[in-house]
Write a protein that holds these residues in place. Structure first.
Motif, PDB file in Angstrom:
ATOM      1  N   ARG A  32      24.145  12.456 -12.541  1.00 24.08           N
ATOM      2  CA  ARG A  32      23.063  11.705 -12.524  1.00 24.08           C
ATOM      3  C   ARG A  32      22.328  11.785 -11.348  1.00 24.08           C
ATOM      4  O   ARG A  32      21.882  10.739 -10.507  1.00 24.08           O
ATOM      5  N   LEU A  33      22.001  13.108 -10.858  1.00 27.87           N
ATOM      6  CA  LEU A  33      21.428  13.399  -9.661  1.00 27.87           C
ATOM      7  C   LEU A  33      19.958  13.042  -9.818  1.00 27.87           C
ATOM      8  O   LEU A  33      19.042  13.247  -8.997  1.00 27.87           O
ATOM      9  N   GLY A  34      19.558  12.933 -11.171  1.00 27.88           N
ATOM     10  CA  GLY A  34      18.314  12.703 -11.249  1.00 27.88           C
ATOM     11  C   GLY A  34      17.631  11.266 -10.479  1.00 27.88           C
ATOM     12  O   GLY A  34      16.598  11.427 -10.167  1.00 27.88           O
ATOM     13  N   GLU A  35      18.550  10.460 -10.147  1.00 21.47           N
ATOM     14  CA  GLU A  35      17.798   9.227  -9.440  1.00 21.47           C
ATOM     15  C   GLU A  35      17.763   9.672  -8.094  1.00 21.47           C
ATOM     16  O   GLU A  35      16.796   9.275  -7.401  1.00 21.47           O
ATOM     17  N   PHE A  36      18.578  10.586  -7.358  1.00 19.07           N
ATOM     18  CA  PHE A  36      18.402  11.097  -6.037  1.00 19.07           C
ATOM     19  C   PHE A  36      16.817  11.946  -6.079  1.00 19.07           C
ATOM     20  O   PHE A  36      16.095  12.068  -5.392  1.00 19.07           O
ATOM     21  N   VAL A  37      16.952  12.925  -6.942  1.00 19.60           N
ATOM     22  CA  VAL A  37      15.875  13.888  -7.209  1.00 19.60           C
ATOM     23  C   VAL A  37      14.335  13.326  -7.282  1.00 19.60           C
ATOM     24  O   VAL A  37      13.757  13.597  -6.782  1.00 19.60           O
ATOM     25  N   ARG A  38      14.690  12.097  -8.027  1.00 22.61           N
ATOM     26  CA  ARG A  38      13.257  11.214  -8.074  1.00 22.61           C
ATOM     27  C   ARG A  38      12.721  10.834  -6.871  1.00 22.61           C
ATOM     28  O   ARG A  38      11.507  10.781  -6.605  1.00 22.61           O
ATOM     29  N   ALA A  39      13.612  10.322  -6.055  1.00 26.13           N
ATOM     30  CA  ALA A  39      13.468   9.507  -4.742  1.00 26.13           C
ATOM     31  C   ALA A  39      13.001  10.721  -3.914  1.00 26.13           C
ATOM     32  O   ALA A  39      11.960  10.565  -3.095  1.00 26.13           O
ATOM     33  N   TYR A  40      13.491  11.889  -3.753  1.00 21.32           N
ATOM     34  CA  TYR A  40      13.406  13.108  -2.927  1.00 21.32           C
ATOM     35  C   TYR A  40      11.924  13.786  -3.276  1.00 21.32           C
ATOM     36  O   TYR A  40      11.220  14.265  -2.880  1.00 21.32           O
ATOM     37  N   SER A  41      11.711  13.531  -4.675  1.00 23.62           N
ATOM     38  CA  SER A  41      10.441  14.335  -5.046  1.00 23.62           C
ATOM     39  C   SER A  41       9.342  13.518  -4.908  1.00 23.62           C
ATOM     40  O   SER A  41       8.317  14.188  -4.422  1.00 23.62           O
ATOM     41  N   LEU A  42       9.578  12.066  -4.870  1.00 26.68           N
ATOM     42  CA  LEU A  42       8.286  11.116  -4.123  1.00 26.68           C
ATOM     43  C   LEU A  42       8.122  11.738  -2.775  1.00 26.68           C
ATOM     44  O   LEU A  42       6.940  11.743  -2.188  1.00 26.68           O
ATOM     45  N   SER A  43       9.128  11.506  -1.995  1.00 27.01           N
ATOM     46  CA  SER A  43       9.076  11.633  -0.548  1.00 27.01           C
ATOM     47  C   SER A  43       8.536  13.168  -0.173  1.00 27.01           C
ATOM     48  O   SER A  43       7.991  13.248   0.924  1.00 27.01           O
ATOM     49  N   SER A  44       8.940  14.147  -0.912  1.00 29.08           N
ATOM     50  CA  SER A  44       8.318  15.439  -0.609  1.00 29.08           C
ATOM     51  C   SER A  44       6.809  15.476  -1.021  1.00 29.08           C
ATOM     52  O   SER A  44       6.105  16.304  -0.243  1.00 29.08           O
TER      53      SER A  44
END
Length: 345
Positions: free
Chosen positions: A96-108
């Motif tokens: 379920r890395l998607g939840e982390f990926v979503r957060a880091y995608s926005l911050s990037s």
């Protein structure tokens, strides 16, 4: 335990659970009937289903805007891109890395939004607002549907599982609500308590923990504004009502003569089941939830299995394509996002 070890354990357990449930669903099915059912479906009904799936992604991004408003008015395009990339990552990445990926995608895309604050809003969204909305929907069906009462009384074993699952979800939601409110209103106090009981750590690490808690609390600021909470809550209910309705179009594609409520029963059961460890894309747990839910309404296993395949494939393909489109559009690297997510599991 390192993040790599956690990932391997989660992947192993997920494979076991998904493999077992795939066998439970398809191991005893008459494949001739399954193929026949797939061949006789009217796939034009998938058009409104796909439209509602796409609408749901836009609605999620719009809802997220209200959660982040106390920190910054983020561009809708950035929110939509991060949302689609995150949900796509859940389909192709383990644990379920998607939840982390979503957060880091926005911050990037917007460096004024910290990863911790972004992750906090996602946690509240998924584990509180979405969970409470699903429980309200299911509670309403239980309250007003005599048909579901009859079905659950007939299948006592499944009825018991449903009740236990609902109770577990209620406990998770309550713990989440209390915890997030405490952090939102008393971030400094929470940081002090945490560092107090971690006295054996170096001061540098304790300062880092305090900083993370404070940044995490930034993502919870909207919880202190009743208007924002009501706005997010209302949009959450709207989102899940449309998602439930989207299922019914797939039922129509297969010619199922079942009540409209069945699409929401399926929605709740599947949403709770996919909380369990599984393979990327929730293979097995999703299909099992569909077959069990439709079984309550007398749909044979082969037909329910065919419906499960189409429901899952439609969502998987649409969301994955949207995610890869925005990944390329925003010039993001899935490999780098995955690496960052793994390091912060």
């Amino acid at each position: 335990m390192t993040s790599k070890t956690k990932k391997i354990i989660y992947l192993f357990v997920g494979l076991l659970i998904s493999g077992y449930l795939v066998w439970e669903v398809f191991g005893k099915i008459d494949f001739e009937k399954l193929v026949s059912t797939l061949g006789s479906a009217n796939y034009y009904w998938l058009i409104p289903n796909i439209i509602l799936i796409i609408f749901a992604m836009y609605q999620r991004a719009y809802r997220w805007k209200f959660m982040l408003a106390p920190i910054k008015q983020v561009k809708f395009e950035n929110l939509l891109a991060a949302t689609c990339v995150g949900f796509m990552a859940n389909n192709v990445l383990p644990a379920r890395l998607g939840e982390f990926v979503r957060a880091y995608s926005l911050s990037s895309q917007d460096n004024e939004i910290s990863k911790s604050a972004s992750l906090a809003t996602i946690f509240v969204e998924r584990m509180i607002f979405d969970l409470v909305a699903l429980l309200l929907i299911f509670g309403s069906i239980l309250l007003f549907s005599q048909n579901l009462h009859t079905q659950l009384e007939t299948d006592l074993e499944f009825g018991t599982k449903i009740i236990y699952g609902a109770r577990f979800a209620i406990v998770v939601a309550l713990i989440g609500i209390v915890s997030m409110l405490v952090i939102a209103y008393k971030p400094e106090r929470v940081g002090q308590i945490m560092t107090k009981y971690l006295f054996f750590l170096p001061q540098k690490i304790k300062n880092l923990i305090t900083s993370i808690v404070e940044k995490f609390a930034d993502g919870l600021k909207f919880l202190t504004d009743i208007k924002a909470v009501l706005a997010v809550g209302g949009q959450t209910l709207l989102l899940w009502i449309f998602m439930g309705a989207s299922n019914y179009f797939v039922f129509m594609a297969f010619g199922f003569d079942i009540p409209f409520e069945a699409s929401f029963v399926l929605l709740v059961v599947v949403s709770i089941l996919i909380m369990a460890p599984s393979t990327p894309g929730f293979i097995g747990v999703y299909h099992y939830g569909v077959v069990v839910s439709l079984g309550l309404y007398g749909i044979p296993a082969a037909k329910a299995g065919a419906c499960a395949l189409v429901l899952h494939a439609t969502q998987y393909i649409v969301i994955t394509l949207m995610g890869f489109y925005f990944l390329k559009k925003e010039h993001l690297s899935l490999k780098e996002l995955e690496k960052t997510a793994e390091q912060n599991m």
